[in-house]
Design an enzyme around this catalytic site. Structure first.
Site, mmCIF file in Angstrom:
data_model
loop_
_atom_site.group_PDB
_atom_site.id
_atom_site.type_symbol
_atom_site.label_atom_id
_atom_site.label_comp_id
_atom_site.label_asym_id
_atom_site.label_seq_id
_atom_site.Cartn_x
_atom_site.Cartn_y
_atom_site.Cartn_z
ATOM 1 N N PRO A 1 -1.622 4.390 2.692
ATOM 2 C CA PRO A 1 -1.981 2.975 2.592
ATOM 3 C C PRO A 1 -2.112 2.524 1.137
ATOM 4 C CG PRO A 1 -3.859 4.295 3.320
ATOM 5 C CD PRO A 1 -2.641 5.177 3.376
ATOM 6 N N HIS A 2 -1.547 1.382 0.847
ATOM 7 C CA HIS A 2 -1.687 0.783 -0.488
ATOM 8 C C HIS A 2 -1.414 -0.710 -0.387
ATOM 9 C CE1 HIS A 2 2.593 2.154 -0.325
ATOM 10 N NE2 HIS A 2 2.801 0.936 -0.770
ATOM 11 N N GLY A 3 -1.552 -1.411 -1.502
ATOM 12 C CA GLY A 3 -1.429 -2.873 -1.488
ATOM 13 C C GLY A 3 0.002 -3.337 -1.596
#
Lengths: 556, 146
Positions: free
Chosen positions: B63-65
């Site tokens: 997960p990341h932006g």
């Protein structure tokens, strides 16, 4: 994929052969996507010019074919230009028609645009078209060759120019800088092309003319084909025929009533032989389209249609030369020839212009001319067939062990756009085939043919993994693939990751997650696109590794 | 450099499972605690997940932006969580959740090592057998030297 490919013994000749094939693939890649335009122009020409199949159909043919007098026809809506009547020299408004603008502007600009796109995406294509317009109006013959030179060159210059201020443009000014820089570069190149190509083409025509005169006066006529046939497939056919053979032949015809020079370039035999060979022994799209091309070439006299087939497999020019020489020699023996230029070079126009006189008496001229066409076609067909059969097994394998690639290409064509699933399938078919192949040049060529475009024939030097942010997924995918390529012992391939928003035309192959592939394709339509559903463990990686290994194995 | 991006405190092992959102929240909180992101980063992760799943294959999700939410990143850091009970990541089975905050390129080096590690199923099995966060950390960090 941990085994390095065995080092391949490379001789200079082999390398040169590969280079020629790549060059040929590149050239045919500029033309093949535009074949539909050639076909449209070919039919319009064959139908509506004064000597065409519907040339008698007044006033339609004179209007569309561009030879009618607007004052006499009464169709006042079309574009006209001032022309001089053959008798009396009075001027009259002549219809421009479709034939001349299509060959003068449409076809070269399409070629230039495709060539530009291949080098530097949409932007390269635009600058290529601008620059090529300068070349077109700066010369007096249809500028296919100019388009094939200027198109990729202009795109390359655009690429270099963009590197200068890459990343230095203030945010918000990108559009302004991009449009003005490309526009100004295009303008400059159009002006340069205008002044450079005119003299170059004149010089080329004069040079060819000098060689032809020399060969003619020394009785070495069959050797003409060695220059003429390669010149033709580079689209110098009109320059050669109208610039060289028509004036020389007309001079001869004035003295003796006939000249075989009219038939050196215009003999439809070699082209027919090439297309027949593809009809019987070709593979994929080339095989499927060859019979239709024969009608346009042999009966319509539009020789351009067969040039891409030769460019696909440059070695076939030898077949064309052999056939051309046979034709010239036949006419030399019989002393047969044409009374006037056969334009276009269709069998019908040739027979209309054939002179009955010959070395063997009246009437034998027809025998000589017909034999020259038949023998030229036969010899070309036989030689070309040998070349095609020699690589046929490999070409078939490249086609995906059967006609899979052709079927996919067909399906894609029917659907009007390339689907990811299909391109994945084709990638797989070709990668599988590539694994068992031997000569990379042929495979690259065949791949280009299979896709009906240059895309899969494209040489892959730079691979980009793209994701939304360029922060995580793509970086990881790039690492995995880089690792695999390194393990396979392939050098000279760069693998980087980028955000989709930062994609440009510089990537040869772009890998994305399948939901993102459409976005990536929109940003970089010229690249090969591969979608994966799993960045860590995708079988696609092995296919990509196989592809680049095949392409690079000859180089180290 | 890589050591600073991933430290022992940012590696956890849970014997139970979690939902995707719980796992993402935990990763975002760990990154925030490390001073790498602002509290807005969890929403950024959610946003990214709505466009494309960050499931990478081989039981790994990262997960990341998004490109637009880079403002929420203060520094580069990774947060590694192993859920032995598994996480249902949009229907995909995930054991390892690695939260990423990437400023510049400094996190890419260790990330690429992690990628190579996870692309090998034997290595994934080895990582799953690690008995403590410290052992897991050393396995992830040791790839730097290989």
């Amino acid at each position: 994929m941990t085994t390095a490919s065995p080092p391949v013994a490379t001789s200079g000749g082999k390398k040169a052969q590969v280079a020629v094939q790549r060059f040929g693939t590149f050239l045919s890649g500029m033309i093949m996507p535009n074949i539909a335009a050639f076909i449209a122009w070919g039919f319009i020409t064959a139908l509506f010019i004064a000597t065409g199949w519907l040339g008698w159909w007044h006033p339609i043919a004179p209007i569309l074919g561009g030879f009618g007098n607007a004052d006499q026809t009464g169709w006042a809506h079309a574009m006209t230009q001032l022309a001089q009547a053959a008798e009396g020299g009075a001027t009259f408004p002549q219809y421009v028609g479709l034939v001349s603008p299509m060959i003068t502007y449409l076809l070269p600009l399409l070629i230039a645009n495709t060539g530009g796109r291949m080098v530097y995406g949409e932007r390269g294509g635009v600058v290529a078209a601008i620059a090529t317009t300068g070349v077109i109006v700066g010369t007096t013959i249809p500028m296919f060759m100019g388009a094939m030179v200027m198109g990729p060159l202009a795109a390359l210059l655009t690429k270099w120019m963009d590197r200068i201020w890459d990343g230095k443009i203030k945010p918000g000014f990108e559009m302004l800088v991009n449009n003005f820089s490309a526009g100004i570069l295009g303008m400059i190149l159009a002006v340069i092309g205008f002044f450079v190509f005119g003299p170059v083409m004149t010089w080329l025509s004069d040079g060819l003319g000098a060689i032809v005169s020399w060969l003619t006066t020394n009785g070495l006529l069959p050797l003409l084909s060695i220059i003429v046939e390669p010149g033709k497939v580079l689209f110098l056919n009109n320059a050669i025929n109208h610039g060289v053979f028509t004036p020389l032949g007309t001079q001869q015809a004035l003295e003796t009533g006939r000249s075989l020079l009219f038939l050196v370039e215009a003999n439809p035999g070699p082209g027919l032989g090439i297309l027949l060979a593809f009809t019987f022994f070709g593979v994929g799209m080339a095989k499927a389209s060859a019979p239709g091309a024969i009608i346009i070439q042999f009966f319509g006299g539009i020789h351009e249609i067969y040039f891409p087939y030769v460019l696909m497999k440059p070695i076939l020019v030898i077949a064309a030369i052999a056939g051309g020489m046979t034709g010239v020699a036949t006419n030399a023996v019989f002393g047969s020839g044409l009374r006037a230029p056969a334009a276009p070079g269709s069998i019908i126009a040739v027979l209309i212009q054939t002179a009955g006189e010959s070395n063997f008496g009246p009437g034998w001229g027809y025998v000589g001319v017909i034999l020259s066409v038949v023998l030229a076609a036969t010899v070309t067909f036989l030689v070309a067939s040998v070349f095609l059969l020699r690589t046929r097994r490999r070409d078939l394998a490249m086609e995906g062990a059967g006609d899979l690639s052709a079927a996919i290409a067909q399906t894609e064509a029917n659907k009007g756009k390339s689907s990811q699933a299909l391109s994945g399938l084709r990638d797989r078919a070709q990668a599988d085939a590539a694994a068992e192949g031997t000569s990379i040049g042929d495979e690259v060529t065949a791949a280009g043919v299979a896709a009906g475009a240059v895309l899969t024939g494209r040489r892959v030097d730079s691979i980009v993994f793209a994701c939304d942010a360029g922060m995580g997924s793509s970086a990881m995918g790039a690492s995995v693939l880089r690792n695999k390529i390194k393990k396979a012992g392939v050098e000279g391939v760069t693998v980087v990751n980028k955000a989709i928003a930062n994609l440009d035309g510089s990537a040869d192959l772009i890998i994305t997650q399948n939901q993102l592939t459409d976005r990536a394709r929109a940003k970089a339509p010229e690249a090969i696109h591969v979608s994966v559903d799993n960045f860590m463990n995708s079988a696609k990686y092995d296919e990509v590794v196989d592809l680049v290994r095949e392409q690079h194995q000859d180089e180290h | 450099m890589a050591r600073e991006v991933l430290s022992t405190g940012q590696v956890r092992i849970h014997s139970d499972g979690a939902s995707r959102d719980q796992a993402m929240k935990e990763a975002a909180d760990m990154l925030e605690a490390a001073g790498a992101v602002t509290s807005a980063y969890y929403d950024a992760m959610q946003q990214r997940e709505r466009t494309v799943s960050t499931y990478m294959g081989n039981e790994l999700a990262i997960p990341h932006g998004t490109n637009e939410t880079k403002d929420a990143i203060l520094d580069s850091a990774l947060a590694v969580i192993r859920y032995d009970g598994g996480v249902d990541w949009d229907g995909e089975p995930v054991t390892f959740v690695i939260g990423i905050a990437g400023k510049g390129d400094e996190h890419l080096e260790i990330l690429s090592q992690i990628a190579i590690l996870f692309s090998d199923e034997d290595e994934v099995a080895r990582l799953k057998s690690a008995g403590s966060p410290e052992e897991l950390f050393s396995m992830l960090a040791s790839v730097n030297e290989s």
